[in-house]
Design a protein around this motif. Structure first.
Motif, PDB file in Angstrom:
ATOM      1  N   SER A  87      -6.235   1.469 -16.224  1.00 30.17           N
ATOM      2  CA  SER A  87      -6.116   2.774 -15.561  1.00 30.17           C
ATOM      3  C   SER A  87      -5.978   3.893 -16.591  1.00 30.17           C
ATOM      4  CB  SER A  87      -4.906   2.781 -14.622  1.00 30.17           C
ATOM      5  OG  SER A  87      -3.682   2.848 -15.334  1.00 30.17           O
ATOM      6  N   TRP A 111     -10.311   8.706  -9.452  1.00 30.15           N
ATOM      7  CA  TRP A 111     -10.183   7.806  -8.303  1.00 30.15           C
ATOM      8  C   TRP A 111      -9.964   6.367  -8.769  1.00 30.15           C
ATOM      9  CZ3 TRP A 111      -8.944   8.622  -3.528  1.00 30.15           C
ATOM     10  CH2 TRP A 111      -9.271   9.828  -2.895  1.00 30.15           C
ATOM     11  N   GLY A 114      -6.374   6.012  -9.918  1.00 33.54           N
ATOM     12  CA  GLY A 114      -5.483   5.867  -8.774  1.00 33.54           C
ATOM     13  C   GLY A 114      -5.605   4.509  -8.105  1.00 33.54           C
ATOM     14  N   GLY A 115      -6.834   3.981  -8.039  1.00 28.46           N
ATOM     15  CA  GLY A 115      -7.033   2.657  -7.454  1.00 28.46           C
ATOM     16  C   GLY A 115      -6.289   1.576  -8.225  1.00 28.46           C
ATOM     17  N   GLY A 117      -3.595   2.113  -9.921  1.00 34.74           N
ATOM     18  CA  GLY A 117      -2.190   2.323  -9.629  1.00 34.74           C
ATOM     19  C   GLY A 117      -1.772   1.691  -8.315  1.00 34.74           C
ATOM     20  N   VAL A 118      -2.615   1.820  -7.290  1.00 35.67           N
ATOM     21  CA  VAL A 118      -2.321   1.208  -5.994  1.00 35.67           C
ATOM     22  C   VAL A 118      -2.292  -0.317  -6.122  1.00 35.67           C
ATOM     23  CG1 VAL A 118      -3.176   0.862  -3.645  1.00 35.67           C
ATOM     24  CG2 VAL A 118      -3.218   3.146  -4.668  1.00 35.67           C
ATOM     25  N   VAL A 121       0.972  -1.400  -7.543  1.00 40.56           N
ATOM     26  CA  VAL A 121       2.047  -1.352  -6.546  1.00 40.56           C
ATOM     27  C   VAL A 121       2.006  -2.579  -5.647  1.00 40.56           C
ATOM     28  CG1 VAL A 121       2.931  -0.106  -4.544  1.00 40.56           C
ATOM     29  CG2 VAL A 121       2.206   1.164  -6.573  1.00 40.56           C
ATOM     30  N   LEU A 122       0.814  -2.967  -5.205  1.00 41.79           N
ATOM     31  CA  LEU A 122       0.682  -4.127  -4.317  1.00 41.79           C
ATOM     32  C   LEU A 122       1.138  -5.408  -5.013  1.00 41.79           C
ATOM     33  CD1 LEU A 122      -2.759  -3.341  -2.635  1.00 41.79           C
ATOM     34  CD2 LEU A 122      -0.465  -3.057  -1.663  1.00 41.79           C
ATOM     35  N   ALA A 158       4.489   6.290  -8.203  1.00 47.51           N
ATOM     36  CA  ALA A 158       4.154   7.004  -6.969  1.00 47.51           C
ATOM     37  C   ALA A 158       4.000   8.503  -7.239  1.00 47.51           C
ATOM     38  CB  ALA A 158       5.226   6.763  -5.910  1.00 47.51           C
ATOM     39  N   LEU A 161       0.682   9.054  -8.894  1.00 42.46           N
ATOM     40  CA  LEU A 161      -0.430   9.085  -7.935  1.00 42.46           C
ATOM     41  C   LEU A 161      -0.526  10.453  -7.271  1.00 42.46           C
ATOM     42  CD1 LEU A 161      -0.044   5.564  -6.269  1.00 42.46           C
ATOM     43  CD2 LEU A 161      -1.841   6.296  -7.846  1.00 42.46           C
TER      44      LEU A 161
END
Length: 207
Positions: A87, A111, A114-115, A117-118, A121-122, A158, A161
């Protein structure tokens, strides 16, 4: 006298004076501004104090900490590290794209940042769920540090993001983009990446 050309030059997309001036600044300045640097350095100092406290308490209970560390999923930690490093690569390339005027490419790169980063988190939620379902809670000294460190890091991620969202919105402002906004968001994102690398080394690798 030269006759005027029958074909007028094609119009160029508007570029703001601010964006042009900032781009021309190039390598003659640090990315972002002083306010963001103060925030980043303050966060690094804050986490650094926590890291020192962790090292002190770990030195007093090496065997207990090492035994608890074996319950962490090193594979998930490695994947999360690779995801955040990737990232940061996307984010750095987004800054280069903005400076070169390739705004569509910069948006795609942000984008992608950010993807990643998501996805981080998951993976962290999965890891937390697995640990808590096996009774590894804050009552264990090592896992109390684990949840505090990774929890604070997730809060920062968060926020990162959200900052990336602000940068994307800035890039949609036709004719008045400010490269410094993108640079500041990427600077904050790099700090998040750096913090995770240190957390990964302390919690997953140190024995």
């Amino acid at each position: 006298m030269t006759a005027p050309s029958p074909h007028p030059p094609s119009p160029q997309p508007p570029v703001s004076t601010t964006a042009r001036t900032e781009a021309q600044g190039g390598d003659r300045r640090l990315p972002g501004d002083i306010d963001m640097w103060v925030m980043v350095l303050g966060d690094l100092f804050f986490f650094g104090c926590y890291f020192i406290v962790y090292m002190v308490f770990r030195a007093q209970s090496v065997e207990e900490f090492s035994a608890a560390q074996r319950h962490l999923h090193i594979g998930v930690g490695v994947v999360n590290t690779v995801v955040l490093l990737t990232s940061s690569l996307f984010a750095a390339r987004a800054v280069i794209a903005v400076r070169e005027g390739a705004l569509d490419g910069a948006r795609r790169l942000l984008w992608a940042t950010g993807g990643c980063g998501v996805l981080f988190v998951l993976l962290k939620i999965y890891e937390w769920h697995d640990g808590l379902s096996h009774g590894r809670t804050i009552h264990d000294e090592f896992f109390s540090y684990y949840y505090v460190f990774t929890g604070l890091h997730l809060v920062h991620l968060a926020l990162g993001l959200l900052v990336l969202g602000v940068a994307l919105r800035e890039l949609r402002a036709v004719g008045r983009q400010r490269p410094t906004i993108v640079e500041q968001s990427v600077l904050f994102w790099h700090m998040i990446d750096l913090l995770w690398v240190v957390i990964f080394a302390l919690l997953y690798l140190m024995r």
